[in-house]
Design a protein around this motif. Structure first.
Motif, PDB file in Angstrom:
ATOM      1  N   LEU A   1       0.822  -1.204   0.000  1.00  0.00           N
ATOM      2  CA  LEU A   1       0.000   0.000   0.000  1.00  0.00           C
ATOM      3  C   LEU A   1       0.858   1.257   0.000  1.00  0.00           C
ATOM      4  O   LEU A   1       0.586   2.216  -0.727  1.00  0.00           O
ATOM      5  N   ALA A   2       1.917   1.252   0.806  1.00  0.00           N
ATOM      6  CA  ALA A   2       2.735   2.453   0.959  1.00  0.00           C
ATOM      7  C   ALA A   2       3.672   2.700  -0.214  1.00  0.00           C
ATOM      8  O   ALA A   2       3.876   3.848  -0.634  1.00  0.00           O
ATOM      9  N   TYR A   3       4.256   1.623  -0.766  1.00  0.00           N
ATOM     10  CA  TYR A   3       5.321   1.793  -1.754  1.00  0.00           C
ATOM     11  C   TYR A   3       5.134   0.984  -3.041  1.00  0.00           C
ATOM     12  O   TYR A   3       5.996   1.033  -3.915  1.00  0.00           O
TER      13      TYR A   3
ATOM     14  N   LEU B   1       0.399 -10.059  -3.543  1.00  0.00           N
ATOM     15  CA  LEU B   1       1.415 -10.450  -2.583  1.00  0.00           C
ATOM     16  C   LEU B   1       2.284  -9.238  -2.275  1.00  0.00           C
ATOM     17  O   LEU B   1       2.903  -8.676  -3.181  1.00  0.00           O
ATOM     18  N   THR B   2       2.326  -8.812  -1.008  1.00  0.00           N
ATOM     19  CA  THR B   2       3.186  -7.707  -0.614  1.00  0.00           C
ATOM     20  C   THR B   2       4.283  -8.216   0.319  1.00  0.00           C
ATOM     21  O   THR B   2       4.211  -9.322   0.848  1.00  0.00           O
ATOM     22  N   ARG B   3       5.275  -7.371   0.517  1.00  0.00           N
ATOM     23  CA  ARG B   3       6.349  -7.742   1.438  1.00  0.00           C
ATOM     24  C   ARG B   3       5.859  -7.742   2.888  1.00  0.00           C
ATOM     25  O   ARG B   3       6.546  -8.217   3.796  1.00  0.00           O
ATOM     26  N   GLY B   4       4.672  -7.234   3.117  1.00  0.00           N
ATOM     27  CA  GLY B   4       4.137  -7.148   4.472  1.00  0.00           C
ATOM     28  C   GLY B   4       4.416  -5.794   5.083  1.00  0.00           C
ATOM     29  O   GLY B   4       4.550  -4.792   4.380  1.00  0.00           O
TER      30      GLY B   4
ATOM     31  N   LEU C   1       3.467  -4.087  -8.311  1.00  0.00           N
ATOM     32  CA  LEU C   1       2.341  -3.245  -7.914  1.00  0.00           C
ATOM     33  C   LEU C   1       2.501  -1.779  -8.307  1.00  0.00           C
ATOM     34  O   LEU C   1       1.573  -0.993  -8.111  1.00  0.00           O
ATOM     35  N   ASN C   2       3.638  -1.401  -8.863  1.00  0.00           N
ATOM     36  CA  ASN C   2       3.843  -0.006  -9.258  1.00  0.00           C
ATOM     37  C   ASN C   2       3.225   0.235 -10.631  1.00  0.00           C
ATOM     38  O   ASN C   2       3.892   0.072 -11.659  1.00  0.00           O
ATOM     39  N   ARG C   3       1.978   0.653 -10.681  1.00  0.00           N
ATOM     40  CA  ARG C   3       1.246   0.775 -11.947  1.00  0.00           C
ATOM     41  C   ARG C   3       0.726   2.188 -12.199  1.00  0.00           C
ATOM     42  O   ARG C   3      -0.227   2.366 -12.964  1.00  0.00           O
ATOM     43  N   LEU C   4       1.332   3.197 -11.582  1.00  0.00           N
ATOM     44  CA  LEU C   4       0.850   4.556 -11.755  1.00  0.00           C
ATOM     45  C   LEU C   4       0.982   5.031 -13.194  1.00  0.00           C
ATOM     46  O   LEU C   4       0.128   5.784 -13.687  1.00  0.00           O
ATOM     47  N   GLU C   5       2.027   4.592 -13.886  1.00  0.00           N
ATOM     48  CA  GLU C   5       2.165   4.976 -15.297  1.00  0.00           C
ATOM     49  C   GLU C   5       0.973   4.485 -16.103  1.00  0.00           C
ATOM     50  O   GLU C   5       0.417   5.215 -16.940  1.00  0.00           O
TER      51      GLU C   5
END
Length: 280
Positions: free
Chosen positions: A14-16, A76-79, A134-138
């Motif tokens: 969520l954060a990064y 799946l996140t790093r937690g 998860l970095n899909r802002l583009e």
């Protein structure tokens, strides 16, 4: 259906955007291209240094979808943990999943789609290239460039002007009798349908400018949920027509192979379609 409670405020996904996701087509509790999805998830886990969930836990999820057609989304996140960007010393990865009913768009299979070039350019980052992170802002900002419902997708180039993909699909074309797709060594998502078709047909990965499509005999967009859409019109970023294609046998041959992998119907051909594909 959804598994797990709400995501904590300090979750690193969520954060990064510190994590990965998969979207899997499921039919009557059976996942399509499952091994390909698991292989890509494993590659992403290895690259990011996130522990892969157990295969037994993952393999049990498609059956939870029940009857009918649905999309299983795995996140799946790093937690949680770590200070700022610094990784936690003992990360505890967090897996979330959800199944939603799904209905494809047959009219886009048979009638083809209109697409446009996007103004936004993708940043080049070879370390993350090919991963479904998860970095899909583009992609979000590229998709915000149009609201016209007649435009099905937008094509993206990297910051050096090379074709990469559409906002949520991979790109293919046939040129001088060869099937080609953009290389994804600098950025972009290596789709599971793309990988399957590349292996089966020896589709060549190429570095190409957008103008390559003006010499193409047939163009398609595809992913492992929507199937393969033939492109019948391409616009520039201002909405002016760049190319038109009449749909015909060449479009249907690759589409039939893709749909066989996904369990979708194949097109038998219409009287109005050409035996040979001509650019109009």
């Amino acid at each position: 259906m959804m598994a797990g409670e709400g995501v904590p405020f300090d979750d690193r996904g969520l954060a990064y955007g510190d994590g990965l996701f998969e979207t899997v087509l499921v039919r009557d509790g059976v996942a399509t291209l499952w091994e390909a999805h698991m292989a890509r998830l494993a590659r992403g886990c290895e690259r990011l240094g996130i522990a892969m969930p157990s295969r037994s836990a993952l393999d049990a999820l498609p059956a939870r979808a029940g009857k009918g057609l649905g999309v299983l989304k795995l996140t799946l996140t790093r937690g949680s943990g770590g200070r700022g960007y610094r990784l936690p010393e003992s990360p505890a990865p967090r897996l979330r999943w959800r199944v939603t009913p799904f209905a494809p768009s047959p009219e886009r299979w048979w009638q083809g789609v209109r697409v446009r070039h996007c103004r936004l350019a993708l940043g080049i980052q070879p370390y993350l290239a090919g991963l479904k992170h998860l970095n899909r802002l583009e992609n979000v900002m590229a998709r915000a460039e149009w609201q016209d419902p007649d435009i099905a997708e937008g094509l993206l180039c990297d910051s050096e002007g090379r074709l990469v993909e559409a906002t949520s699909m991979n790109l293919f074309w046939r040129r001088e009798g060869r099937l080609e797709t953009p290389g994804l060594t600098r950025c972009g998502v290596a789709g599971t349908l793309r990988d399957s078709l590349c292996r089966r047909f020896g589709i060549q990965e190429v570095d190409a400018a957008p103008s390559v499509l003006e010499g193409a005999e047939a163009v398609w967009l595809g992913n492992a949920v929507q199937g393969l859409w033939p492109v019948q019109r391409l616009d520039d970023a201002q909405g002016q027509v760049v190319m038109r294609w009449r749909l015909g046998r060449l479009h249907r041959e690759l589409q039939a192979e893709a749909h066989a992998l996904l369990g979708y119907p194949c097109h038998a051909g219409d009287a109005g379609e050409q035996d040979e594909d001509d650019k109009a």
